[in-house]
Design a protein around this motif. Structure first.
Motif, PDB file in Angstrom:
ATOM      1  N   SER A 116       2.536   1.803  -3.429  1.00 52.89           N
ATOM      2  CA  SER A 116       1.741   2.132  -4.602  1.00 52.89           C
ATOM      3  C   SER A 116       1.103   3.499  -4.445  1.00 52.89           C
ATOM      4  O   SER A 116      -0.069   3.637  -4.167  1.00 52.89           O
ATOM      5  CB  SER A 116       0.662   1.069  -4.822  1.00 52.89           C
ATOM      6  N   GLY A 117       1.929   4.518  -4.592  1.00 51.25           N
ATOM      7  CA  GLY A 117       1.404   5.883  -4.511  1.00 51.25           C
ATOM      8  C   GLY A 117       1.846   6.684  -5.712  1.00 51.25           C
ATOM      9  O   GLY A 117       2.124   7.879  -5.612  1.00 51.25           O
ATOM     10  N   GLY A 118       1.979   6.038  -6.850  1.00 52.06           N
ATOM     11  CA  GLY A 118       2.358   6.761  -8.066  1.00 52.06           C
ATOM     12  C   GLY A 118       3.849   7.048  -8.126  1.00 52.06           C
ATOM     13  O   GLY A 118       4.653   6.436  -7.415  1.00 52.06           O
ATOM     14  N   LEU A 119       4.194   8.037  -8.934  1.00 50.87           N
ATOM     15  CA  LEU A 119       5.596   8.340  -9.202  1.00 50.87           C
ATOM     16  C   LEU A 119       6.372   8.693  -7.949  1.00 50.87           C
ATOM     17  O   LEU A 119       7.499   8.262  -7.752  1.00 50.87           O
ATOM     18  CB  LEU A 119       5.693   9.506 -10.185  1.00 50.87           C
ATOM     19  N   ALA A 120       5.733   9.498  -7.056  1.00 45.15           N
ATOM     20  CA  ALA A 120       6.445  10.001  -5.891  1.00 45.15           C
ATOM     21  C   ALA A 120       6.859   8.879  -4.949  1.00 45.15           C
ATOM     22  O   ALA A 120       7.738   9.051  -4.116  1.00 45.15           O
ATOM     23  CB  ALA A 120       5.572  11.000  -5.147  1.00 45.15           C
ATOM     24  N   ARG A 121       6.211   7.729  -5.060  1.00 45.36           N
ATOM     25  CA  ARG A 121       6.533   6.625  -4.149  1.00 45.36           C
ATOM     26  C   ARG A 121       7.490   5.601  -4.762  1.00 45.36           C
ATOM     27  O   ARG A 121       7.700   4.553  -4.202  1.00 45.36           O
ATOM     28  CB  ARG A 121       5.246   5.904  -3.723  1.00 45.36           C
ATOM     29  N   GLN A 122       8.055   5.912  -5.913  1.00 45.86           N
ATOM     30  CA  GLN A 122       8.949   4.941  -6.561  1.00 45.86           C
ATOM     31  C   GLN A 122      10.142   4.585  -5.693  1.00 45.86           C
ATOM     32  O   GLN A 122      10.578   3.442  -5.657  1.00 45.86           O
ATOM     33  CB  GLN A 122       9.442   5.489  -7.909  1.00 45.86           C
ATOM     34  N   GLN A 154       0.833  -1.207   0.000  1.00 43.81           N
ATOM     35  CA  GLN A 154       0.000   0.000   0.000  1.00 43.81           C
ATOM     36  C   GLN A 154       0.869   1.259   0.000  1.00 43.81           C
ATOM     37  O   GLN A 154       0.592   2.226  -0.674  1.00 43.81           O
ATOM     38  CB  GLN A 154      -0.909   0.021   1.234  1.00 43.81           C
TER      39      GLN A 154
END
Lengths: 287, 316
Positions: free
Chosen positions: A246-252, A243
């Motif tokens: 999986s927060g888009g680009l910022a969470r890579q 979880q």
């Protein structure tokens, strides 16, 4: 610590040319196989600009710990304390793996070494069950779980793990190799069946159950509880980590660290177990 | 007439009762054995056998997971073989895929396990970890997507173009000619999994005195030793590995779907299991998906019987 790179020389049937050839094959293929391992480790230390570099590089230029910091901040902010997820995971992995090893070994022992009606049929059934696609048994499985009232409980993951076909089949393959005389001698000495199982059978197939532990752990560790667990407080750690990742680009960056954690835990167990296998070998005087 | 029937009935009843008492006696005599097996057997039957049986029964029904299943007899199977042309493509692909990845992956597991085992414990553990890495690191096979990217930045295209072998990039994973071979390569790369570990454990279980005896009996080199001593003494593990190879090569889909897409271009990487997933989780035709699973199951069982026969010849 001194590591000896020489190949065992105690056997006469070894030629130097063959040794060099083997080492060469091992090292070249080893490098090739190690790519994902290296990639996952370096990924966790990459700053944002290197993560999005295209084409991606395997090694890291300017290592940073920012990704780890980000993950720890996210962990401290969860609605349910992260320790709860961790506790759920520990319960699943420890009870699931431990139960699977012991229960399937007990069954495999009697099927291999005792004579009783139905044993052939049973072991044949276990082998056959390995060949049925799990994709279609999901619905009947769900129905059975809900009939038992086990939806939203940790045992919905733990107990079925005890009955996986893999462990039974693996243990029974190894147990067929135990010489019968060994067991008969113990029986004559008046040892109970459980004693024979625990003090003679299990120690003599130690490499088998150490390997089974790795396999079972790996499978349970990845389980996110999605099929039977819908309550947040009962979700295992990989679910919580997923979880966060999986927060888009910022969470890579966070995702890279999560990938590392998911991989490193099974590896620690793997290395520990492999060293145990080595120990058994030294005590039995082989190496 | 009447009396004859009663006599026959009595005979049958006697027979049944006799059988039951014998069964009861058997159970009583083997009480410990059954007690040892019971925990595993109960769980295994409840969570594995029962769902499989239900799935086989569902394969004779029309079942969309919302309404009650309707019995339709052999209709799913007839449709599967007579009017589903995509299924035939899937069978062909699965056959090609399994015929290569099964045996090659199996031999690779055996070869590398045997090779790793030639070394001292610490080196052995290190190499085991390296080879097992692709299986331990989740979906690391996605690294291959970068290698096979369709533009000139994909590693393989970049290499071919800088060598001057090609002027334009190839869309590897979108070209029906290359999809299946790429899936096969990636699968082989990650094939050193369960069987590999079990082979290593099996090699370590072999009694070392056998090798000394072999050397005295005139085993000249490591290849003879492998064939006459090592392989025959790990036959149980060889059979285990064979079953693992059969199941993983016939039921592959986990790595194929992310690589080749779903559905793949021209169904070039359609396997039986991805066909099954299509019906089971996209079209909600569970009865039909169960029929596919049953056919796949039978194919694996037949293969297993053949392989079992082949493996009994090891070391002869």
């Amino acid at each position: 610590m001194k590591i000896d790179f020489s190949i065992r020389r105690m056997k006469i049937s070894r030629s130097a040319g063959g040794d060099i050839f083997l080492l060469f094959v091992l090292i070249t293929t080893g490098l090739f196989m190690a790519i994902p391992l290296v990639y996952t480790i370096t990924g966790a230390f990459k700053p944002m600009n290197e993560i999005f570099l295209y084409p991606p590089r395997i090694l890291v230029r300017n290592p940073t710990l920012d990704n780890f910091k980000d993950l720890f901040i996210l962990m401290s902010e969860t609605w349910i304390p992260i320790t709860r997820y961790l506790a759920n995971s520990l319960l699943i992995v420890v009870l699931g793996t431990g139960g699977h090893v012991i229960i399937s070994s007990m069954g495999a022992y009697v099927v291999c070494k005792h004579q009783f009606p139905g044993k052939r049929f049973f072991s044949e059934m276990v082998v056959l069950s390995l060949m049925f696609a799990a994709e279609v048994t999901a619905i009947p499985n769900f129905l059975i779980m809900s009939k038992l009232g086990w939806i939203n409980t940790l045992k919905s993951i733990i107990v079925p793990a005890w009955g996986y076909s893999l462990g039974f089949y693996l243990m029974s393959r190894f147990m067929t190799q135990i010489p019968d005389v060994l067991l008969e001698a113990a029986k004559l000495d008046g040892a109970s069946e459980f004693r024979i199982f625990w003090t003679i059978v299990m120690p003599s197939v130690k490499p088998a159950w150490l390997t089974l532990m790795i396999l079972s752990f790996q499978q349970l560790w990845r389980d996110q509880g999605g099929r039977f667990i819908y309550k947040e407080v009962l979700k295992p750690l990989p679910y919580a980590l997923q979880q966060m990742a999986s927060g888009g680009l910022a969470r890579q960056g966070v995702a890279a660290v999560v990938g590392l954690i998911m991989m490193i835990i099974p590896i620690i167990l793997f290395v520990f177990n492999q060293s145990k296998i080595v120990e058994t070998m030294t005590t039995s005087g082989i190496d | 007439m009447d009396t004859q029937i009663t006599v026959e009935n009595q005979g049958l009843m006697y027979n049944l009762r006799h059988r039951f008492t014998r069964l009861g006696r058997d159970i009583a005599r083997n009480k410990t054995s059954y007690l040892f097996l019971a925990p595993y057997a109960i769980i295994f039957i409840t969570f594995t056998v029962l769902p499989v049986l239900v799935s086989i029964i569902l394969s004779f029904t029309h079942y969309n997971m919302l309404e009650k299943p309707v019995w339709i007899g052999w209709q799913n199977y007839l449709k599967l073989f007579l009017s589903d042309d995509v299924f035939l493509i899937a069978v062909k692909n699965t056959f090609v895929f399994a015929a290569i990845t099964g045996p090659v992956g199996y031999l690779a597991c055996l070869f590398f396990a045997w090779m790793v085992n030639e070394f001292k414990p610490k080196i052995r553990a290190f190499f085991t970890l390296l080879f097992y890495a692709p299986s331990i690191s989740g979906n690391a096979f996605l690294v291959w997507q970068i290698i096979f990217d369709a533009d000139q930045y994909g590693y393989l295209n970049g290499l071919l173009m800088s060598l001057g072998l090609r002027d334009d990039p190839i869309a590897w994973l979108y070209d029906p000619r290359f999809i299946l071979p790429i899936c096969i390569i990636v699968t082989l790369w990650m094939s050193l999994g369960t069987s590999f570990l079990v082979f290593i454990a099996g090699l370590q279980n072999i009694d070392p005195s056998l090798y000394e005896a072999g050397a005295i009996d005139g085993v000249r080199n490591r290849w003879q030793e492998l064939w006459y001593i090592t392989l025959p003494s790990m036959k149980p593990q060889l059979m285990f590995g064979a079953i693992m190879s059969i199941t993983s090569s016939f039921a592959a889909s986990a790595q194929i779907i992310p690589l080749a897409g779903f559905p793949s271009v021209d169904y070039a990487a359609r396997t039986v299991v991805s066909h099954l997933l299509d019906y089971g989780s996209v079209r909600f035709e569970m009865g039909y998906a169960c029929a596919i699973a049953t056919v796949l199951f039978l194919a694996m069982v037949i293969t297993q019987k053949i392989v079992q026969r082949l493996l009994s010849k090891v070391g002869e």
